[in-house]
Design a protein around this motif. Structure first.
Motif, PDB file in Angstrom:
ATOM      1  N   PHE A  48     -25.761  37.681 -25.680  1.00 22.47           N
ATOM      2  CA  PHE A  48     -27.194  36.959 -25.953  1.00 22.47           C
ATOM      3  C   PHE A  48     -26.700  35.418 -25.496  1.00 22.47           C
ATOM      4  N   MET A  49     -25.601  34.710 -25.915  1.00 22.87           N
ATOM      5  CA  MET A  49     -25.222  33.725 -25.575  1.00 22.87           C
ATOM      6  C   MET A  49     -25.129  33.211 -24.197  1.00 22.87           C
ATOM      7  N   LEU A  50     -24.571  34.168 -23.483  1.00 18.43           N
ATOM      8  CA  LEU A  50     -24.512  34.065 -21.982  1.00 18.43           C
ATOM      9  C   LEU A  50     -25.912  34.067 -21.293  1.00 18.43           C
ATOM     10  N   VAL A  51     -26.591  35.179 -21.875  1.00 23.34           N
ATOM     11  CA  VAL A  51     -27.991  35.208 -21.265  1.00 23.34           C
ATOM     12  C   VAL A  51     -28.872  34.008 -21.423  1.00 23.34           C
ATOM     13  N   ALA A  52     -28.628  33.416 -22.534  1.00 21.43           N
ATOM     14  CA  ALA A  52     -29.488  32.072 -22.875  1.00 21.43           C
ATOM     15  C   ALA A  52     -28.904  30.935 -22.016  1.00 21.43           C
ATOM     16  N   PHE A  53     -27.226  30.874 -21.801  1.00 20.13           N
ATOM     17  CA  PHE A  53     -26.871  29.714 -21.323  1.00 20.13           C
ATOM     18  C   PHE A  53     -27.191  29.838 -19.829  1.00 20.13           C
ATOM     19  N   VAL A  54     -27.163  30.908 -19.251  1.00 22.38           N
ATOM     20  CA  VAL A  54     -27.539  30.959 -17.820  1.00 22.38           C
ATOM     21  C   VAL A  54     -28.847  30.376 -17.435  1.00 22.38           C
ATOM     22  N   GLU A  55     -29.726  30.055 -18.290  1.00 18.41           N
ATOM     23  CA  GLU A  55     -31.125  29.319 -18.235  1.00 18.41           C
ATOM     24  C   GLU A  55     -30.727  27.733 -17.882  1.00 18.41           C
ATOM     25  N   ILE A  56     -29.750  27.168 -18.166  1.00 15.90           N
ATOM     26  CA  ILE A  56     -29.354  25.801 -17.906  1.00 15.90           C
ATOM     27  C   ILE A  56     -29.269  25.411 -16.338  1.00 15.90           C
ATOM     28  N   PRO A  57     -28.347  26.111 -15.894  1.00 21.61           N
ATOM     29  CA  PRO A  57     -28.190  26.097 -14.412  1.00 21.61           C
ATOM     30  C   PRO A  57     -29.484  26.308 -13.616  1.00 21.61           C
ATOM     31  N   ALA A  58     -29.981  27.445 -14.337  1.00 22.30           N
ATOM     32  CA  ALA A  58     -31.510  27.942 -13.705  1.00 22.30           C
ATOM     33  C   ALA A  58     -32.411  26.763 -13.400  1.00 22.30           C
ATOM     34  N   ASN A  59     -32.444  26.058 -14.574  1.00 22.93           N
ATOM     35  CA  ASN A  59     -33.500  25.036 -14.557  1.00 22.93           C
ATOM     36  C   ASN A  59     -33.084  23.886 -13.430  1.00 22.93           C
ATOM     37  N   PHE A  60     -31.832  23.646 -13.336  1.00 24.67           N
ATOM     38  CA  PHE A  60     -31.483  22.561 -12.516  1.00 24.67           C
ATOM     39  C   PHE A  60     -31.762  23.093 -11.050  1.00 24.67           C
ATOM     40  N   VAL A  61     -31.419  24.275 -10.760  1.00 27.26           N
ATOM     41  CA  VAL A  61     -31.773  24.806  -9.345  1.00 27.26           C
ATOM     42  C   VAL A  61     -33.127  24.602  -9.070  1.00 27.26           C
ATOM     43  N   CYS A  62     -33.842  25.011 -10.042  1.00 31.43           N
ATOM     44  CA  CYS A  62     -35.397  25.278  -9.929  1.00 31.43           C
ATOM     45  C   CYS A  62     -35.958  23.921  -9.404  1.00 31.43           C
ATOM     46  N   LEU A  63     -35.589  22.899  -9.930  1.00 32.09           N
ATOM     47  CA  LEU A  63     -35.957  21.332  -9.362  1.00 32.09           C
ATOM     48  C   LEU A  63     -35.728  21.246  -7.920  1.00 32.09           C
ATOM     49  N   PHE A  64     -34.356  21.599  -7.523  1.00 30.94           N
ATOM     50  CA  PHE A  64     -33.853  21.534  -6.064  1.00 30.94           C
ATOM     51  C   PHE A  64     -34.818  22.745  -5.169  1.00 30.94           C
ATOM     52  N   VAL A  65     -35.099  23.587  -5.415  1.00 31.84           N
ATOM     53  CA  VAL A  65     -35.476  24.586  -4.313  1.00 31.84           C
ATOM     54  C   VAL A  65     -36.946  24.425  -4.355  1.00 31.84           C
ATOM     55  N   LEU A  66     -37.730  24.121  -5.549  1.00 33.03           N
ATOM     56  CA  LEU A  66     -39.155  23.738  -5.373  1.00 33.03           C
ATOM     57  C   LEU A  66     -39.412  22.892  -4.362  1.00 33.03           C
ATOM     58  N   GLU A  67     -38.788  21.575  -4.446  1.00 34.29           N
ATOM     59  CA  GLU A  67     -39.036  20.450  -3.601  1.00 34.29           C
ATOM     60  C   GLU A  67     -38.469  20.965  -2.052  1.00 34.29           C
ATOM     61  N   ARG A  68     -37.385  21.725  -2.055  1.00 34.72           N
ATOM     62  CA  ARG A  68     -37.074  21.874  -0.564  1.00 34.72           C
ATOM     63  C   ARG A  68     -37.789  22.922  -0.065  1.00 34.72           C
ATOM     64  N   TYR A  69     -38.190  24.159  -0.664  1.00 36.50           N
ATOM     65  CA  TYR A  69     -38.453  25.284   0.059  1.00 36.50           C
ATOM     66  C   TYR A  69     -39.876  25.562  -0.403  1.00 36.50           C
ATOM     67  N   GLY A  70     -40.610  24.856  -1.214  1.00 31.93           N
ATOM     68  CA  GLY A  70     -41.953  25.172  -1.559  1.00 31.93           C
ATOM     69  C   GLY A  70     -42.013  25.994  -2.618  1.00 31.93           C
ATOM     70  N   ARG A  71     -43.363  25.971  -3.124  1.00 32.98           N
ATOM     71  CA  ARG A  71     -43.539  26.956  -4.555  1.00 32.98           C
ATOM     72  C   ARG A  71     -43.631  28.467  -4.177  1.00 32.98           C
ATOM     73  N   LYS A  72     -44.438  28.662  -3.005  1.00 34.39           N
ATOM     74  CA  LYS A  72     -44.701  30.246  -2.652  1.00 34.39           C
ATOM     75  C   LYS A  72     -43.261  31.056  -2.247  1.00 34.39           C
ATOM     76  N   ARG A  73     -42.438  30.173  -1.540  1.00 35.97           N
ATOM     77  CA  ARG A  73     -41.075  30.849  -0.931  1.00 35.97           C
ATOM     78  C   ARG A  73     -40.307  31.011  -2.291  1.00 35.97           C
ATOM     79  N   THR A  74     -40.287  30.001  -3.033  1.00 27.56           N
ATOM     80  CA  THR A  74     -39.728  30.155  -4.271  1.00 27.56           C
ATOM     81  C   THR A  74     -39.641  31.038  -4.999  1.00 27.56           C
ATOM     82  N   LEU A  75     -41.096  31.459  -5.540  1.00 25.38           N
ATOM     83  CA  LEU A  75     -41.468  32.378  -6.623  1.00 25.38           C
ATOM     84  C   LEU A  75     -41.344  33.842  -5.795  1.00 25.38           C
TER      85      LEU A  75
END
Length: 539
Positions: free
Chosen positions: A380-407
């Motif tokens: 459970f802790m690992l599944v929760a922890f993986v959200e931290i890098p996911a949120n940082f990656v989200c900031l990068f990919v949204l601005e670089r690749y756009g909303r549609k392609r990211t989703l």
């Protein structure tokens, strides 16, 4: 982008917040206060996973209990999936001897258990005798999440009418009262009643703290502030698993976790109200005092021109209200006007489904993580922890690749990882865990993206209302997610198949929406509709 003070718009709060700096002393102090209830919310959101966790138990064979199990257990209870059945037993033949052996059971006749022998593990399943009533066990989480349908609009109404400073302490107080009361539950029905009341009256503490946190910083500080909020929320989820592992008692866990919520009630006396909310209510004197306090703490001077412009806006607001009153006090509902547009209606339907998909898979993967091979608390802790890098990656990919392609990409990746779980052998435990974490990583990026994307496809004059509709309907996913462990009773990989199927549909639906990267936010219904036309012309 912040607007400058002009003759057309004599005052813009974002300009003042920009002058105060993104994270000065004032912002740090207030964020520290707000991050505490957000941290608590991270624990409260999934606490039912450990309150009523599934534990080991078997049928009680009253005639044989007290006799060495190794002499009779294999003859009394059948095996299912290489383990003793929890819900079935062989027919007892009624031998009056004081011993139990193979000849005392008819292994051709199976019967349902009437009583159970539970392991030493702690759970509400044991306390309230919920053996073989998995629907009752999983219903606890569903009832908790259904309370969000009440808490979001209720707390939002209190927050908008009476202020964020009042809504947050009241919601936290409700968390503390009903959470601690739940720890003294004497039966199942009292427990689920307290579960619903705690969520329906207290879950809005998170949304209120989030809104207030976003309102006390300027545009440049919101991205960093949002990241801080997400990280603290994740730490809350991880702390939940750690404390559950340490305490090994769901009643003690509730008391330890919910007592701090009572402390948040003290915020009534020293938390600063949102200057933005005060200005919207015409309470300009109070807003000015808070801005002066912020400038003093941040060692920044606010010019007299800015202060005078605040009062000028206040006079204009009063004048506008008088004009509306003279015209009968009625205004046109932009929300209803927006829904008359077929394009907006389609976006509401699609965005609501995207939100449902995110909450269903996001919470479903978190809940089912305790069923993975290995230590359920670590998983459970690992599944929760993986959200931290996911949120940082989200900031990068949204601005670089756009909303549609990211989703589209993250929904497809989530589906692929969920299907991969179906193809992996059971003895490949580490590989299963890595793929499971990858699935949670992907859906977390999608979930974070949806929050931003949905706000960009609706017009400003109806954005809050339409966003609220999508968010409320999205809670259907989090309400159904606690029931997904029931699917595994029929087939181990059935939850993963459901997750993959719904994310594939969501990925296809994203194609029907416009791309919004580097596109100004639409202020009117016509501008929102033109987004689709521009996308068609660009294709």
């Amino acid at each position: 982008m912040s607007k400058e003070v002009t003759g057309d718009k004599p005052f813009d709060l974002d300009v003042v917040l920009k002058q105060l700096g993104p994270f000065g002393k004032y912002n740090i102090v207030n964020y520290a206060l707000l991050l505490f209830p957000i941290y608590l919310a991270g624990m409260y959101a999934s606490i039912y996973v450990f309150e009523a966790s599934d534990i080991d138990y078997r049928c009680e064979i009253s005639q044989c209990e007290g006799i060495n199990e190794s002499l009779w257990i294999d003859y009394a209870i059948p095996y299912e999936k290489y383990e003793l059945s929890k819900c079935k037993r062989y027919q007892y033949l009624g031998n009056n001897s004081n011993t139990c052996s193979e000849r005392d059971f008819n292994r051709t006749v199976l019967e349902q258990c009437e009583k159970y022998v539970y392991s030493d593990e702690d759970s509400a399943v044991k306390d309230f005798n919920l053996g073989c009533q998995n629907w009752k066990r999983t219903l606890i989480g569903t009832i908790h999440n259904s309370g969000l349908f009440v808490s979001l609009p209720l707390t939002g109404m209190i927050s908008d009418r009476f202020g964020r400073k009042i809504a947050l302490p009241i919601a936290s107080l409700m968390n503390g009262i009903f959470g601690i009361t739940r720890s003294f539950s004497t039966n199942y029905y009292m427990m689920v009643a307290m579960e619903f009341l705690e969520a329906s009256l207290g879950a809005g503490a998170y949304s209120t703290a989030f809104v207030l946190a976003m309102e006390i910083v300027g545009p440049k500080g919101r991205v960093f502030g949002n990241t801080l909020i997400n990280v603290l929320y994740v730490f809350g989820s991880m702390s939940l698993a750690g404390l559950s592992w340490w305490l090994q008692s769901w009643r003690k866990l509730l008391r330890v976790l919910y007592f701090p919520a009572l402390l948040v009630f003290s915020y009534l006396w020293f938390l600063n109200e949102s200057a933005r909310w005060l200005l919207s209510k015409g309470r300009h004197d109070e807003a000015v005092e808070i801005l002066k306090k912020a400038s003093k703490m941040n060692n920044v001077d606010i010019s007299d021109e800015v202060i005078s412009s605040i009062y000028k806006v206040g006079k204009e607001d009063t004048k506008n209200k008088e004009i509306i009153a003279d015209n009968g006090g009625t205004t046109k509902s932009t929300f209803l006007e927006a829904l008359k547009s077929s394009i907006i209606r389609k976006r509401v339907a699609v965005c609501s489904f995207l939100w449902i998909t995110c909450t269903f898979v996001y919470y479903g993967l978190s809940i089912n993580s305790v069923s993975l091979a290995g230590n359920k608390y670590v998983n459970f802790m690992l599944v929760a922890f993986v959200e931290i890098p996911a949120n940082f990656v989200c900031l990068f990919v949204l601005e670089r690749y756009g909303r549609k392609r990211t989703l589209i990409s993250t929904y497809l990746l989530s589906a692929c990882f969920c299907v991969s779980l179906y193809l992996i052998r059971k003895d490949q435990k580490w590989l299963s865990l890595v793929i499971y974490l990858s699935g949670k990583f992907s859906i977390t990026i999608a979930y974070s993206s949806v929050y931003i994307y949905v706000s960009e496809v609706f017009p400003t004059n109806a954005r809050q209302s339409l966003l609220a509709v999508c968010s409320a309907l999205g809670r259907v996913g989090s309400t159904l997610a606690p029931l997904t462990p029931l699917l595994a009773l029929y087939y181990d990989n059935l939850p993963a198949i459901f997750f993959a199927s719904i994310t594939l549909v969501a990925s296809a639906l994203v194609f029907t929406l416009p791309e919004t990267i580097n596109v100004p936010l639409p202020d009117t219904i016509e501008e929102a509709e033109s987004q689709s036309k521009k996308n068609k012309n660009n294709e």
